[in-house]
Design a protein around this motif. Sequence first.
Motif, mmCIF file in Angstrom:
data_model
loop_
_atom_site.group_PDB
_atom_site.id
_atom_site.type_symbol
_atom_site.label_atom_id
_atom_site.label_comp_id
_atom_site.label_asym_id
_atom_site.label_seq_id
_atom_site.Cartn_x
_atom_site.Cartn_y
_atom_site.Cartn_z
ATOM 1 N N GLY A 1 -5.005 -3.775 -0.415
ATOM 2 C CA GLY A 1 -3.626 -3.442 -0.713
ATOM 3 C C GLY A 1 -3.388 -3.020 -2.140
ATOM 4 N N THR A 2 -2.116 -2.869 -2.471
ATOM 5 C CA THR A 2 -1.722 -2.422 -3.808
ATOM 6 C C THR A 2 -0.557 -3.255 -4.326
ATOM 7 N N ILE A 3 -0.334 -3.144 -5.619
ATOM 8 C CA ILE A 3 0.810 -3.769 -6.274
ATOM 9 C C ILE A 3 1.920 -2.724 -6.386
ATOM 10 N N CYS A 4 3.148 -3.176 -6.501
ATOM 11 C CA CYS A 4 4.250 -2.247 -6.746
ATOM 12 C C CYS A 4 5.212 -2.853 -7.756
ATOM 13 N N THR A 5 6.016 -2.015 -8.351
ATOM 14 C CA THR A 5 7.127 -2.452 -9.188
ATOM 15 C C THR A 5 8.411 -2.086 -8.454
ATOM 16 N N SER A 6 9.538 -2.470 -8.998
ATOM 17 C CA SER A 6 10.804 -2.080 -8.369
ATOM 18 C C SER A 6 11.050 -0.585 -8.514
ATOM 19 N N SER A 7 10.336 0.065 -9.421
ATOM 20 C CA SER A 7 10.495 1.514 -9.615
ATOM 21 C C SER A 7 9.664 2.331 -8.632
ATOM 22 N N ASN A 8 8.485 1.827 -8.267
ATOM 23 C CA ASN A 8 7.592 2.641 -7.427
ATOM 24 C C ASN A 8 7.327 2.025 -6.055
ATOM 25 N N ALA A 9 8.200 1.117 -5.605
ATOM 26 C CA ALA A 9 7.985 0.443 -4.319
ATOM 27 C C ALA A 9 7.897 1.444 -3.167
ATOM 28 N N LYS A 10 8.717 2.478 -3.183
ATOM 29 C CA LYS A 10 8.677 3.476 -2.108
ATOM 30 C C LYS A 10 7.325 4.175 -2.073
ATOM 31 N N LYS A 11 6.826 4.598 -3.236
ATOM 32 C CA LYS A 11 5.513 5.254 -3.275
ATOM 33 C C LYS A 11 4.416 4.320 -2.784
ATOM 34 N N ALA A 12 4.512 3.050 -3.162
ATOM 35 C CA ALA A 12 3.500 2.085 -2.736
ATOM 36 C C ALA A 12 3.520 1.907 -1.223
ATOM 37 N N LEU A 13 4.716 1.839 -0.641
ATOM 38 C CA LEU A 13 4.814 1.683 0.811
ATOM 39 C C LEU A 13 4.343 2.943 1.531
ATOM 40 N N GLU A 14 4.669 4.106 1.000
ATOM 41 C CA GLU A 14 4.193 5.347 1.617
ATOM 42 C C GLU A 14 2.671 5.373 1.628
ATOM 43 N N TRP A 15 2.066 4.975 0.516
ATOM 44 C CA TRP A 15 0.600 4.909 0.448
ATOM 45 C C TRP A 15 0.063 3.907 1.465
ATOM 46 N N ALA A 16 0.694 2.748 1.555
ATOM 47 C CA ALA A 16 0.219 1.691 2.454
ATOM 48 C C ALA A 16 0.260 2.147 3.910
ATOM 49 N N PHE A 17 1.313 2.857 4.288
ATOM 50 C CA PHE A 17 1.419 3.311 5.676
ATOM 51 C C PHE A 17 0.460 4.460 5.986
ATOM 52 N N GLU A 18 -0.102 5.044 4.965
ATOM 53 C CA GLU A 18 -1.189 6.014 5.189
ATOM 54 C C GLU A 18 -2.505 5.295 5.461
ATOM 55 N N GLN A 19 -2.604 4.038 4.994
ATOM 56 C CA GLN A 19 -3.832 3.256 5.168
ATOM 57 C C GLN A 19 -3.806 2.436 6.462
ATOM 58 N N GLY A 20 -2.637 2.021 6.896
ATOM 59 C CA GLY A 20 -2.526 1.166 8.070
ATOM 60 C C GLY A 20 -1.189 1.340 8.756
ATOM 61 N N GLU A 21 -0.990 0.595 9.841
ATOM 62 C CA GLU A 21 0.218 0.739 10.648
ATOM 63 C C GLU A 21 1.337 -0.205 10.213
#
Length: 394
Positions: free
Chosen positions: A179-199
């Motif tokens: 997984g990855t870490i996120c901040t309140s500024s980049n949470a959307k980017k982190a989630l978009e990346w995560a959903f590219e890795q898994g469901e």
Amino acid sequence: MTTAQTTELDVQPTPLALLLLGREADPRSERGVECPGDLPSPSDPDLVERARAAKEKLGDKVFVLGHHYQRDEVIQFADVTGDSFKLARDAAARPEAEYIVFCGVHFMAESADILTSDDQKVVLPDLAAGCSMADMATAEQVAECWDVLTEAGIAEQVVPVSYMNSSADIKAFTGKHGGTICTSSNAKKALEWAFEQGEKVLFLPDQHLGRNTAVRDMGMTLEDCVLYNPHKPNGGLTAEQLRDAKMILWRGHCSVHGRFSLESVEDVRARIPGVNVLVHPECRHEVVAAADYVGSTEYIIKALEAAPAGSKWAIGTELNLVRRLANRFAPEGKEIVFLDKTVCFCSTMNRIDLPHLVWTLESLAEGKLVNRIEVDKETEAFAKLALERMLALP
């Protein structure tokens, strides 16, 4: 309930309950840690001069970081101010500083230790300055959660995303499990990346940031989210609920931002016609939905900097920052008020006060290293892996 009744029911206190009762201590926890040393009296009129003299004596050997939520009396001695991740990166960019004095909370100092060199020593002026949100997810609880996901047959589909406001142990778990870490500024980017890795995503430890990002920013529904409660068997969820969910939210929250309510928003709009409501995404979903603007601490500051003179703002974040911003922009005719009528400082942030800072700086100036925050190498390696994944986000 009496002790006898408790015994009859065979109810055993949890480790967290024992910590809260003061019967146990956990040095790896955000709370329950004593701060050694004799502190100067808070009434000492020479505190400011003592802090200034000690800092001057240390010179370039010390670099003082001040989080936005710190008291003004502490912020005045900060070399840089910012949010937790910005400050950790600022520390890493100053390799000549032998001592990094982090005026913030425990998990922030851990992040600074992870990102700085082995030669640098990160110091927290009060070891009891923790974070209630970070406390809400322990390594043992998260490992048990992963076992539940495994038993439900979905662990291989789940990517953990952990908020920066988490312990080094949780960051390491995140790195170890892809997984990855996120901040309140980049949470959307982190989630978009995560959903590219898994469901699916396991979002730790702040349910509100996870829910708000998924629903408000990514178009999911509230039904796509389930809440995992570590204090209930199987998180209080069935295997079917886990399999149907896209977002598995940890039951954690910020004690400050969680206080704001929909009634707070409605009340301030009634009291101040034309007010702009600006809140942090750690607030509850109904508060975020009712606000005019939503963003991180840095977003809040920039929005107020760009606001026209004479505009009115109600801010839903920590009071030290709101008060500082109100004073800063008052000469420009901007009216800035705290969203709630109830005064609400971050109590753990406020543990870092001028006496603690003076004691820390004077100790370092005398060659005595105090309150060092040091993350073990294995935890650091996996936590850094998760942080590096975040840094690689587009």
